[in-house]
Write a protein that holds these residues in place. Structure first.
Motif, PDB file in Angstrom:
ATOM      1  N   PRO A   1     -89.323  40.283 -39.348  1.00  0.00           N
ATOM      2  CA  PRO A   1     -89.467  40.999 -38.075  1.00  0.00           C
ATOM      3  C   PRO A   1     -88.378  40.582 -37.104  1.00  0.00           C
ATOM      4  N   ASP A   2     -88.179  41.388 -36.082  1.00  0.00           N
ATOM      5  CA  ASP A   2     -87.126  41.070 -35.110  1.00  0.00           C
ATOM      6  C   ASP A   2     -87.583  40.054 -34.078  1.00  0.00           C
ATOM      7  N   ASP A   3     -88.895  39.799 -34.023  1.00  0.00           N
ATOM      8  CA  ASP A   3     -89.387  38.840 -33.037  1.00  0.00           C
ATOM      9  C   ASP A   3     -90.352  37.873 -33.707  1.00  0.00           C
ATOM     10  N   GLY A   4     -90.923  36.989 -32.913  1.00  0.00           N
ATOM     11  CA  GLY A   4     -91.858  36.006 -33.452  1.00  0.00           C
ATOM     12  C   GLY A   4     -91.223  34.672 -33.769  1.00  0.00           C
ATOM     13  N   TYR A   5     -90.074  34.367 -33.160  1.00  0.00           N
ATOM     14  CA  TYR A   5     -89.362  33.136 -33.484  1.00  0.00           C
ATOM     15  C   TYR A   5     -89.594  32.022 -32.456  1.00  0.00           C
ATOM     16  N   HIS A   6     -90.552  32.228 -31.581  1.00  0.00           N
ATOM     17  CA  HIS A   6     -90.982  31.156 -30.691  1.00  0.00           C
ATOM     18  C   HIS A   6     -91.850  30.188 -31.479  1.00  0.00           C
ATOM     19  N   LEU A   7     -91.822  28.934 -31.088  1.00  0.00           N
ATOM     20  CA  LEU A   7     -92.488  27.893 -31.874  1.00  0.00           C
ATOM     21  C   LEU A   7     -93.995  28.085 -31.950  1.00  0.00           C
ATOM     22  N   HIS A   8     -94.605  28.657 -30.935  1.00  0.00           N
ATOM     23  CA  HIS A   8     -96.048  28.896 -31.029  1.00  0.00           C
ATOM     24  C   HIS A   8     -96.357  29.821 -32.191  1.00  0.00           C
ATOM     25  N   THR A   9     -95.582  30.887 -32.320  1.00  0.00           N
ATOM     26  CA  THR A   9     -95.808  31.833 -33.412  1.00  0.00           C
ATOM     27  C   THR A   9     -95.506  31.192 -34.759  1.00  0.00           C
ATOM     28  N   LEU A  10     -94.414  30.448 -34.839  1.00  0.00           N
ATOM     29  CA  LEU A  10     -94.041  29.819 -36.105  1.00  0.00           C
ATOM     30  C   LEU A  10     -95.080  28.787 -36.530  1.00  0.00           C
TER      31      LEU A  10
ATOM     32  N   GLY B   1    -100.009  38.133 -39.551  1.00  0.00           N
ATOM     33  CA  GLY B   1     -99.426  39.451 -39.365  1.00  0.00           C
ATOM     34  C   GLY B   1     -98.161  39.734 -40.123  1.00  0.00           C
ATOM     35  N   ILE B   2     -97.707  38.782 -40.949  1.00  0.00           N
ATOM     36  CA  ILE B   2     -96.521  39.017 -41.775  1.00  0.00           C
ATOM     37  C   ILE B   2     -96.820  38.632 -43.223  1.00  0.00           C
ATOM     38  N   SER B   3     -95.931  39.019 -44.105  1.00  0.00           N
ATOM     39  CA  SER B   3     -96.005  38.612 -45.501  1.00  0.00           C
ATOM     40  C   SER B   3     -95.104  37.398 -45.691  1.00  0.00           C
ATOM     41  N   VAL B   4     -95.704  36.291 -46.133  1.00  0.00           N
ATOM     42  CA  VAL B   4     -94.992  35.030 -46.288  1.00  0.00           C
ATOM     43  C   VAL B   4     -94.775  34.756 -47.771  1.00  0.00           C
ATOM     44  N   ASN B   5     -93.539  34.482 -48.132  1.00  0.00           N
ATOM     45  CA  ASN B   5     -93.242  34.040 -49.491  1.00  0.00           C
ATOM     46  C   ASN B   5     -93.477  32.537 -49.567  1.00  0.00           C
TER      47      ASN B   5
ATOM     48  N   ASP C   1     -98.241  28.921 -35.687  1.00  0.00           N
ATOM     49  CA  ASP C   1     -99.405  29.710 -36.094  1.00  0.00           C
ATOM     50  C   ASP C   1     -99.206  30.307 -37.487  1.00  0.00           C
ATOM     51  N   ASP C   2     -97.953  30.643 -37.836  1.00  0.00           N
ATOM     52  CA  ASP C   2     -97.672  31.092 -39.211  1.00  0.00           C
ATOM     53  C   ASP C   2     -98.100  30.029 -40.216  1.00  0.00           C
ATOM     54  N   ALA C   3     -97.732  28.771 -39.947  1.00  0.00           N
ATOM     55  CA  ALA C   3     -98.032  27.683 -40.877  1.00  0.00           C
ATOM     56  C   ALA C   3     -99.538  27.492 -41.031  1.00  0.00           C
ATOM     57  N   VAL C   4    -100.262  27.533 -39.920  1.00  0.00           N
ATOM     58  CA  VAL C   4    -101.703  27.313 -39.986  1.00  0.00           C
ATOM     59  C   VAL C   4    -102.404  28.508 -40.623  1.00  0.00           C
ATOM     60  N   ALA C   5    -101.918  29.719 -40.340  1.00  0.00           N
ATOM     61  CA  ALA C   5    -102.491  30.897 -40.998  1.00  0.00           C
ATOM     62  C   ALA C   5    -102.300  30.818 -42.507  1.00  0.00           C
ATOM     63  N   LEU C   6    -101.179  30.269 -42.940  1.00  0.00           N
ATOM     64  CA  LEU C   6    -100.948  30.085 -44.374  1.00  0.00           C
ATOM     65  C   LEU C   6    -101.966  29.111 -44.959  1.00  0.00           C
ATOM     66  N   LEU C   7    -102.240  28.024 -44.247  1.00  0.00           N
ATOM     67  CA  LEU C   7    -103.286  27.102 -44.701  1.00  0.00           C
ATOM     68  C   LEU C   7    -104.622  27.818 -44.814  1.00  0.00           C
ATOM     69  N   ASP C   8    -104.936  28.664 -43.841  1.00  0.00           N
ATOM     70  CA  ASP C   8    -106.204  29.396 -43.884  1.00  0.00           C
ATOM     71  C   ASP C   8    -106.289  30.274 -45.127  1.00  0.00           C
ATOM     72  N   VAL C   9    -105.220  30.996 -45.412  1.00  0.00           N
ATOM     73  CA  VAL C   9    -105.207  31.879 -46.582  1.00  0.00           C
ATOM     74  C   VAL C   9    -105.402  31.089 -47.866  1.00  0.00           C
ATOM     75  N   LEU C  10    -104.832  29.897 -47.921  1.00  0.00           N
ATOM     76  CA  LEU C  10    -104.922  29.073 -49.127  1.00  0.00           C
ATOM     77  C   LEU C  10    -106.195  28.232 -49.166  1.00  0.00           C
TER      78      LEU C  10
END
Length: 287
Positions: free
Chosen positions: A71-80, A17-21, A82-91
């Motif tokens: 974003p102003d939220d999403g800094y809980h470890l579950h979300t962070l 749900g976010i754009s990751v550099n 999930d960010d890492a794994v979503a990045l793996l999925d995209v790649l």
């Protein structure tokens, strides 16, 4: 032996749900590198050429930091995590080793705990994992002063306005052995990133989430030990506290303290870090 600078692919991708550099380089088994505060992905530049000679290196800017979305939220470890794994999925990557330092270490840990089938190996360094036992000696005089300062809503953003560079410089000096500071290109990249008021605010949001994240770490530990190999590295700041926290959590745990090294290990002692990372990442995949 020096290794030539690899070809870097630096781009933004949509993940969770976010754009990751993210910067990627090399081919081979995947390794994700998660930076801390006040860093960006560029903290890994001193070790990236060697790692990319044998691995596919993936170095994102964490949510809210660097050139990733803020974003102003999403800094809980579950979300962070999930960010890492979503990045793996995209790649298109099924499994990877995950490496985290400072703020990135709890993210790496939660990625391994929450997505156990996706993480082959875990490396964490110079950080603490919530309130897990083992860090009592490090915390004998209380947590570092800036933890409380950064957590006060709105205060550090206001106090530091116009003085961000000097503030960041203090951390870059005390985070290196002999107070030498990081190489100037890294220093300039970090200061430029955090002089953006939105990045500064989001960096503090990571700190403001720490109480909830400590509870999430405790819950993850209660679900059972990590079965993948784990390496805990310390410099001469956090030292062996992180390793002590992981002893009851990770049956296949190794640890090392890097000599003549401060807190910002990749910039302060890249050769010593590579001497630990290289053999650990090169081991046969865990069964």
């Amino acid at each position: 032996m020096s290794v030539s600078e690899p070809l870097l692919d630096i781009r933004r991708v949509s993940a969770n749900g976010i754009s990751v550099n993210v910067a990627t380089a090399g081919d081979g088994p995947a390794v994700v590198l998660l930076h801390g505060w006040p860093h960006t992905w560029e903290v890994w530049r001193p070790v990236l050429p060697t790692l990319a000679s044998t691995h596919r290196v993936i170095a994102p800017d964490l949510r809210g930091l660097g050139a990733s979305d803020k974003p102003d939220d999403g800094y809980h470890l579950h979300t962070l995590a999930d960010d890492a794994v979503a990045l793996l999925d995209v790649l298109g990557i099924e499994r990877a080793a995950v490496v985290g330092i400072d703020l990135g270490a709890p993210v790496a840990f939660m990625t391994a705990a929450r997505h156990r089938d996706r993480v082959e190996r875990l490396v964490v360094m110079e950080s603490l994992l919530g309130r897990l036992p083992g860090a009592e000696r490090f915390l004998a005089n209380g947590p570092p002063w800036w933890f409380g300062f950064h957590a006060v809503p709105g205060l550090p953003e206001t106090v530091l306005a116009g003085n961000v560079g000097a503030y960041i410089d203090w951390f870059l000096r005390v985070g290196t052995y002999g107070l030498s500071g990081v190489p100037k290109p890294l220093r300039d990249a970090f200061v430029a990133a955090y002089e953006d008021p939105r990045t500064l605010h989001c960096g503090f949001q990571h700190y403001r989430a720490m109480p909830i994240n400590a509870a999430l770490i405790a819950e993850a530990v209660a679900e059972g030990p990590l079965r993948m190999p784990v390496l805990a590295l310390g410099g001469n700041v956090v030292g062996d506290a992180l390793h002590r926290q992981l002893v009851p959590v990770a049956p296949d745990l190794r640890g090392a303290i890097l000599e003549r090294c401060g807190h910002i290990i990749p910039a302060d002692a890249p050769d010593a870090l590579l001497a630990e990372l290289g053999p650990f990442l090169a081991e046969s995949p865990a069964v």
